[in-house]
Design a protein around this motif. Structure first.
Motif, mmCIF file in Angstrom:
data_model
loop_
_atom_site.group_PDB
_atom_site.id
_atom_site.type_symbol
_atom_site.label_atom_id
_atom_site.label_comp_id
_atom_site.label_asym_id
_atom_site.label_seq_id
_atom_site.Cartn_x
_atom_site.Cartn_y
_atom_site.Cartn_z
ATOM 1 N N CYS A 433 67.314 41.262 101.713
ATOM 2 C CA CYS A 433 68.771 41.469 101.811
ATOM 3 C C CYS A 433 69.542 40.404 101.036
ATOM 4 O O CYS A 433 69.172 40.105 99.924
ATOM 5 N N GLU A 434 70.577 39.787 101.622
ATOM 6 C CA GLU A 434 71.470 38.943 100.815
ATOM 7 C C GLU A 434 70.726 37.776 100.182
ATOM 8 O O GLU A 434 70.111 36.965 100.861
ATOM 9 N N VAL A 435 70.828 37.706 98.840
ATOM 10 C CA VAL A 435 70.192 36.629 98.089
ATOM 11 C C VAL A 435 71.217 35.863 97.259
ATOM 12 O O VAL A 435 71.064 34.667 97.026
ATOM 13 N N VAL A 436 72.249 36.555 96.799
ATOM 14 C CA VAL A 436 73.287 35.937 95.980
ATOM 15 C C VAL A 436 74.647 36.309 96.557
ATOM 16 O O VAL A 436 74.866 37.451 96.984
ATOM 17 N N GLY A 437 75.551 35.337 96.571
ATOM 18 C CA GLY A 437 76.936 35.593 96.936
ATOM 19 C C GLY A 437 77.843 34.955 95.913
ATOM 20 O O GLY A 437 77.598 33.825 95.475
ATOM 21 N N GLY A 438 78.889 35.667 95.493
ATOM 22 C CA GLY A 438 79.775 35.120 94.477
ATOM 23 C C GLY A 438 81.173 35.675 94.604
ATOM 24 O O GLY A 438 81.423 36.622 95.359
ATOM 25 N N SER A 439 82.105 35.091 93.849
ATOM 26 C CA SER A 439 83.492 35.545 93.897
ATOM 27 C C SER A 439 84.294 34.927 92.768
ATOM 28 O O SER A 439 83.859 33.973 92.110
ATOM 29 N N LEU A 440 85.481 35.491 92.549
ATOM 30 C CA LEU A 440 86.508 34.798 91.793
ATOM 31 C C LEU A 440 87.202 33.844 92.750
ATOM 32 O O LEU A 440 87.321 34.119 93.948
ATOM 33 N N ARG A 441 87.665 32.704 92.245
ATOM 34 C CA ARG A 441 88.279 31.692 93.102
ATOM 35 C C ARG A 441 89.806 31.757 92.982
ATOM 36 O O ARG A 441 90.334 32.091 91.916
ATOM 37 N N GLU A 442 90.490 31.417 94.065
ATOM 38 C CA GLU A 442 91.939 31.333 94.026
ATOM 39 C C GLU A 442 92.333 30.098 93.220
ATOM 40 O O GLU A 442 92.085 28.970 93.643
ATOM 41 N N HIS A 443 92.928 30.311 92.030
ATOM 42 C CA HIS A 443 93.232 29.193 91.139
ATOM 43 C C HIS A 443 94.704 28.789 91.188
ATOM 44 O O HIS A 443 95.121 27.841 90.509
ATOM 45 N N ARG A 444 95.505 29.479 91.994
ATOM 46 C CA ARG A 444 96.938 29.192 92.093
ATOM 47 C C ARG A 444 97.209 28.308 93.307
ATOM 48 O O ARG A 444 96.721 28.579 94.405
ATOM 49 N N LEU A 445 97.994 27.258 93.120
ATOM 50 C CA LEU A 445 98.186 26.239 94.147
ATOM 51 C C LEU A 445 98.821 26.802 95.421
ATOM 52 O O LEU A 445 98.286 26.622 96.523
ATOM 53 N N LYS A 446 99.964 27.491 95.307
ATOM 54 C CA LYS A 446 100.672 27.958 96.504
ATOM 55 C C LYS A 446 99.832 28.955 97.284
ATOM 56 O O LYS A 446 99.778 28.923 98.512
ATOM 57 N N GLU A 447 99.198 29.852 96.568
ATOM 58 C CA GLU A 447 98.372 30.858 97.242
ATOM 59 C C GLU A 447 97.168 30.221 97.940
ATOM 60 O O GLU A 447 96.768 30.650 99.024
ATOM 61 N N LEU A 448 96.587 29.197 97.317
ATOM 62 C CA LEU A 448 95.462 28.515 97.947
ATOM 63 C C LEU A 448 95.921 27.752 99.185
ATOM 64 O O LEU A 448 95.247 27.775 100.226
ATOM 65 N N GLU A 449 97.062 27.089 99.097
ATOM 66 C CA GLU A 449 97.602 26.370 100.256
ATOM 67 C C GLU A 449 97.826 27.312 101.424
ATOM 68 O O GLU A 449 97.540 26.970 102.586
ATOM 69 N N ALA A 450 98.313 28.511 101.122
ATOM 70 C CA ALA A 450 98.619 29.464 102.183
ATOM 71 C C ALA A 450 97.370 29.986 102.886
ATOM 72 O O ALA A 450 97.415 30.377 104.047
ATOM 73 N N SER A 451 96.255 29.981 102.177
ATOM 74 C CA SER A 451 95.029 30.546 102.755
ATOM 75 C C SER A 451 94.070 29.505 103.298
ATOM 76 O O SER A 451 93.074 29.841 103.929
ATOM 77 N N MET A 452 94.382 28.208 103.088
ATOM 78 C CA MET A 452 93.457 27.162 103.528
ATOM 79 C C MET A 452 93.447 27.021 105.037
ATOM 80 O O MET A 452 94.470 27.096 105.693
ATOM 81 N N PRO A 453 92.269 26.790 105.624
ATOM 82 C CA PRO A 453 92.178 26.562 107.071
ATOM 83 C C PRO A 453 92.646 25.168 107.431
ATOM 84 O O PRO A 453 92.659 24.263 106.598
ATOM 85 N N LEU A 454 93.049 25.005 108.651
ATOM 86 C CA LEU A 454 93.406 23.685 109.147
ATOM 87 C C LEU A 454 92.149 22.962 109.592
ATOM 88 O O LEU A 454 91.328 23.530 110.296
ATOM 89 N N ALA A 455 92.011 21.710 109.174
ATOM 90 C CA ALA A 455 90.833 20.930 109.548
ATOM 91 C C ALA A 455 91.086 20.199 110.867
ATOM 92 O O ALA A 455 91.056 18.987 110.963
ATOM 93 N N GLU A 456 91.408 20.959 111.912
ATOM 94 C CA GLU A 456 91.646 20.388 113.232
ATOM 95 C C GLU A 456 90.750 21.082 114.244
ATOM 96 O O GLU A 456 90.415 22.257 114.074
ATOM 97 N N PRO A 457 90.344 20.420 115.302
ATOM 98 C CA PRO A 457 89.477 21.043 116.304
ATOM 99 C C PRO A 457 90.077 22.348 116.827
ATOM 100 O O PRO A 457 91.243 22.408 117.196
ATOM 101 N N GLY A 458 89.271 23.388 116.844
ATOM 102 C CA GLY A 458 89.700 24.672 117.382
ATOM 103 C C GLY A 458 90.446 25.543 116.400
ATOM 104 O O GLY A 458 90.807 26.669 116.721
ATOM 105 N N LEU A 459 90.711 25.032 115.160
ATOM 106 C CA LEU A 459 91.487 25.812 114.201
ATOM 107 C C LEU A 459 90.688 26.178 112.966
ATOM 108 O O LEU A 459 91.256 26.655 111.993
ATOM 109 N N GLU A 460 89.358 25.942 112.983
ATOM 110 C CA GLU A 460 88.545 26.231 111.813
ATOM 111 C C GLU A 460 88.667 27.701 111.432
ATOM 112 O O GLU A 460 88.542 28.592 112.263
ATOM 113 N N GLY A 461 88.902 27.954 110.146
ATOM 114 C CA GLY A 461 88.915 29.316 109.639
ATOM 115 C C GLY A 461 90.257 30.009 109.770
ATOM 116 O O GLY A 461 90.421 31.117 109.282
#
Length: 532
Positions: A433-461
């Motif tokens: 089954c899964e052997v390779v995983g890939g994607s295009l990356r979000e290269h725009r700053l505002k869009e990446l900021e909006a989708s980033m998870p918070l690095a705080e306990p209980g807020l991962e993801g």
């Protein structure tokens, strides 16, 4: 053609400079594989050779003894004929040097020649009574408990050579296509995948709180929490800002308590990052890379050796061998056929739901949009869509994929966003089954900021739609913690790019027909076990 010229024209010609000529009729081949490939002399005279290796088995009789010698250079053993005096002190595991006459073997023997010993020197003795690897079937589970000794088995010696040659071929493949090989850190500040299955790094001995000097942060080596890497992707993106195409091959660690045939805690990943706006281009590279690797390994006779090993059941320590010896040649041949099928996640989901709804298939996990593909689903897709070929599944729901993935466009030439899915793919191989995983990356700053998870306990993801703090607020910026450097890669100029990660050990499982990744990884580490 003279005997010497004929010898140098053999398949092992690259090793010709390792041969040592002891005299006109005496040779010291570099390894047993070279000795077995030694052709007969044109004048019919016997040649004296000297070989080194480990005693695989020895059968002692009154008048003579028959010894099988190996050194990891081939799955075939060299048979030596000894007199009783030469056989004294020899047992399985002993490392010896044998010099003697290289003579034609009697008709019906496995090899064309055998070594008639004249001088035998014991270089490394072995405790025959307690040596754990004997001439009998041993379970894979037992062999995993002695990884330092199972490396001496013909099967694991072959796997070591296969790993080495595969790494060389992959490095050659990327060099020929102007990719720059880079090195990424093993100690990191963040969890790239966001799943939380990381090994934390701590050099401190346990100290009771009342005896601790200073704060916990001040007493730690790096002053802040650090982890063993789960992926080199984020650091590869930093390299990619200056170099258009980069790759790395390095160990990866996951603290996932999954005791399955597909999981270990330490494994090797090949990861690639490149400037591109096309997901199809990345998938084309993956397909071409694996096909090139398979062709290179076939040219070096690895498939032939694997089939030979599988037919020699006494040397095969696996709990679930393949059903027949022709499975591997068919599997390798199918990998070279193309193109490989490509379907979207939505199409795969419809196939699964239709099959379950019609009663053709019964799944333990009901296929749904937000639950992702389980192993049973991947196996069904690989079997039905691929029909033996690998299958690319693309455009998974964004909600189940990491924050750094670019939202899907309607096609590679259209910037219109399909917000529900990410521009990503998984490559599924039958059984593995899964052997390779890939994607295009979000290269725009505002869009990446909006989708980033918070690095705080209980807020991962959690993404921007699930937060109470607005993006860019002090609370949100503080929550990003160790990923702020990743934002710098966009803040100070970026380009559209993407990449993939290949699970090297899983690919080797598929190529070798081994059913458990713990039997392919030389030093398997998994939940509850870390021997040696």
């Amino acid at each position: 053609m003279s005997w010497r010229s004929s010898c140098l024209q053999r398949r092992l010609q690259p090793n010709k400079y390792c041969w040592r000529r002891l005299s006109t009729t005496s040779l010291q081949p570099p390894n047993i594989a070279s000795a077995l490939a030694l052709p007969p002399r044109d004048d019919g005279e016997n040649v004296t050779i000297q070989v080194f290796g480990t005693v695989r088995t020895i059968r002692k009789q009154k008048q003579r003894a028959f010894l099988q010698l190996g050194d990891g250079s081939t799955v075939h053993h060299l048979q030596a004929v000894l007199n009783p005096d030469h056989a004294q002190g020899l047992s399985t595991g002993v490392f010896v040097a044998i010099q003697g006459l290289w003579r034609p073997a009697p008709p019906g023997k496995e090899q064309s020649h055998e070594l008639h010993a004249q001088h035998v020197t014991i270089i490394g003795a072995a405790d025959s009574e307690n040596y754990p690897i004997q001439k009998k079937f041993q379970t894979a589970e037992f062999l995993r408990s002695i990884p330092h000794l199972r490396l001496r088995l013909p099967l694991h010696a072959l796997l070591a050579r296969l790993r080495s040659e595969s790494e060389f071929l992959l490095a050659q493949y990327f060099r020929d296509r102007s990719f720059l090989r880079v090195q990424s850190p093993v100690i990191t500040s963040s969890d790239c995948e966001g799943a939380g299955h990381v090994f934390s790094l701590d050099t401190r001995a346990p100290v009771p709180e009342e005896h601790r000097e200073g704060s916990l942060e001040e007493s730690s080596f790096f002053r802040k929490p650090k982890y063993l890497t789960v992926s080199s992707q984020l650091h590869l993106e930093a390299y990619m800002q200056e170099h258009p195409k980069v790759w790395t091959f390095s160990p990866t660690f996951r603290a996932e308590k999954s005791d399955t045939p597909r999981h270990v805690s330490e494994f090797w990943m090949l990861e690639v990052e490149m400037r591109t706006q096309s997901l199809q281009e990345i998938m084309d590279l993956v397909e071409d890379m694996i096909k090139s690797l398979v062709q290179g390994l076939q040219q070096r006779s690895f498939l032939e050796e694997l089939v030979t090993m599988r037919r020699s059941r006494g040397n095969l320590q696996t709990e679930e061998p393949l059903e027949d010896d022709e499975s591997l040649p068919t599997r390798w041949a199918t990998l070279e056929e193309g193109p490989w099928p490509r379907i979207t996640y939505a199409e795969a989901l419809r196939l699964l739901q239709d099959s379950a709804g019609s009663g053709k298939s019964k799944f333990s996990h009901e296929p749904s949009w937000e639950s992702g593909l389980q192993l049973e689903h991947e196996k069904y897709i690989a079997a039905t869509v691929g029909a033996g070929k690998p299958v690319f599944v693309t455009h998974y729901p964004r909600i189940i994929k990491p924050f750094y993935m670019l939202p899907s466009a309607r096609n590679d030439n259209d910037s219109t966003v399909v917000p529900r899915t990410a521009a990503c793919f998984d490559l599924l191989l039958p059984e593995v089954c899964e052997v390779v995983g890939g994607s295009l990356r979000e290269h725009r700053l505002k869009e990446l900021e909006a989708s980033m998870p918070l690095a705080e306990p209980g807020l991962e993801g959690k993404t921007s739609s699930e937060r109470t703090e607005p993006s860019g607020s002090p609370a949100a910026t503080k929550g990003r913690g160790n990923l702020d450097w990743y934002l710098d890669l966009r803040r100070f100029g970026s380009v559209p790019h993407g990449g993939f990660g290949l699970g090297f050990d899983r690919l080797l499982c598929y190529l070798t027909g081994m059913r458990n990744i713990k039997d392919v990884v030389p030093w398997p580490r998994f939940h509850g076990r870390c021997d040696c």
